[in-house]
Design a protein around this motif. Structure first.
Motif, short mmCIF file in Angstrom:
data_model
loop_
_atom_site.label_atom_id
_atom_site.label_comp_id
_atom_site.label_asym_id
_atom_site.label_seq_id
_atom_site.Cartn_x
_atom_site.Cartn_y
_atom_site.Cartn_z
N ALA A 66 0.89 -1.30 -0.38
CA ALA A 66 -0.14 0.12 0.00
C ALA A 66 0.90 0.80 0.24
O ALA A 66 0.42 2.24 0.17
CB ALA A 66 -0.75 -0.17 1.31
N GLY A 89 0.05 1.05 -3.79
CA GLY A 89 -1.71 3.00 -3.35
C GLY A 89 -1.63 3.05 -4.97
O GLY A 89 -2.81 2.98 -5.15
N LEU A 131 -4.53 1.81 6.15
CA LEU A 131 -4.44 1.23 5.14
C LEU A 131 -6.13 1.66 4.44
O LEU A 131 -6.04 1.28 3.13
CB LEU A 131 -4.41 0.14 5.21
#
Length: 216
Positions: free
Chosen positions: A8, A13, A37
C-alpha cells in the motif's frame, strides 16, 4: 476483473487507485498501519484486507513491496498458483542495486511462488511520474514495459497496463537478457518512452534491428 494489491505504498497505492478508477474490483493489503490502509481503500473505492485476502480475491495479484519485504509479503499472501502476478519490485538493498548472480529479479521472485503466472511491470518509472502521466492519450501516452513467460498471462497484463492508463510494450520473458533491460541499470529503466520508440528500443536491445535504431 478482480485485482489484489499486496503493498500500500506509493507504487501499490497508485496502482490500486488507477485500477479501481478503471472499474476493477480491488482489494489492497500489507501495511503496518491498518487505519491508513482502510482510509486509502475507502478513498479510492477499493477494499482493505490482509495480504491473503488480496491474494485470494485477485485473479491478478500486484506485488508492490520493497525488495527486503518480498519474502514476508509472499509468506503472508499464501499460495499464488494459477494467479497472474505482476511484480513491481526492484532489487535495491542497503548498498544500492543487488547483484543477483546473472539472474533477473523477476525470476528470483517467481521461483518463490510455484505455479504463479509471473510477470514484471510498473517498475521502470517512479510512483510520482506514474501518477502524473497515467491516462495520457495519443502519441504522448507513456509506454509501460512488461515481461512474462506465460503467453496466456501476457494479454491479461497488457489489459491491466492499458486500464491503468499506459501503453503496454513487452520486453520478452523473465530471462535476464529480456526483462533485465527494464530492471535497475537496464537500458529501459528510469526513462520515459512512448509506443513507437519503446518498441524500437526493445527490438534494438534484443538484436532484431541494427544498433543505432531507436532510443540510445
Amino acid at each position: 476483473m478482480n485485482i489484489g494489491i499486496i503493498g500500500a505504498g506509493h507504487i501499490g497505492g497508485n496502482a490500486a487507485r488507477l485500477l479501481a478508477a478503471a472499474g476493477h474490483d480491488v482489494v489492497v493489503g500489507f501495511s503496518r498501519d491498518a487505519t491508513a490502509l482502510a482510509a486509502l481503500a475507502a478513498g479510492i473505492g477499493a477494499r482493505a484486507g490482509s495480504p491473503s485476502d488480496a491474494a485470494g480475491h485477485g485473479d491478478v495479484v500486484v506485488l508492490a513491496v520493497p525488495w527486503g519485504l518480498v519474502d514476508l509479503a509472499l509468506e503472508q499472501a499464501g499460495p499464488l498458483a494459477g494467479k497472474v502476478v505482476i511484480d513491481t519490485t526492484n532489487q535495491f538493498g542497503p548498498g544500492g542495486v543487488l547483484d543477483l548472480g546473472g539472474v533477473s529479479a523477476a525470476a528470483v521472485n517467481a521461483a518463490k511462488a510455484p505455479g504463479a503466472r509471473w510477470a514484471k511491470a510498473f517498475n521502470t518509472l517512479t510512483a510520482g511520474f506514474q501518477a502524473g502521466s497515467a491516462g495520457r492519450t495519443g502519441p504522448d501516452r507513456v509506454a509501460m514495459f512488461f515481461a512474462a513467460d506465460d503467453e496466456q498471462a501476457a494479454p491479461v497484463v497488457e489489459q491491466v497496463i492499458t486500464d491503468a492508463g499506459f501503453e503496454p510494450v513487452r520486453t520478452g520473458t523473465l530471462a535476464r537478457t529480456d526483462v533485465g533491460h527494464q530492471e535497475p541499470k537496464g537500458d529501459l529503466y528510469g526513462e520515459e518512452f512512448h509506443r513507437a520508440d519503446g518498441l524500437a528500443a526493445v527490438a534494438r536491445l534484443r538484436g532484431t534491428v541494427p544498433a543505432g535504431t531507436g532510443r540510445p
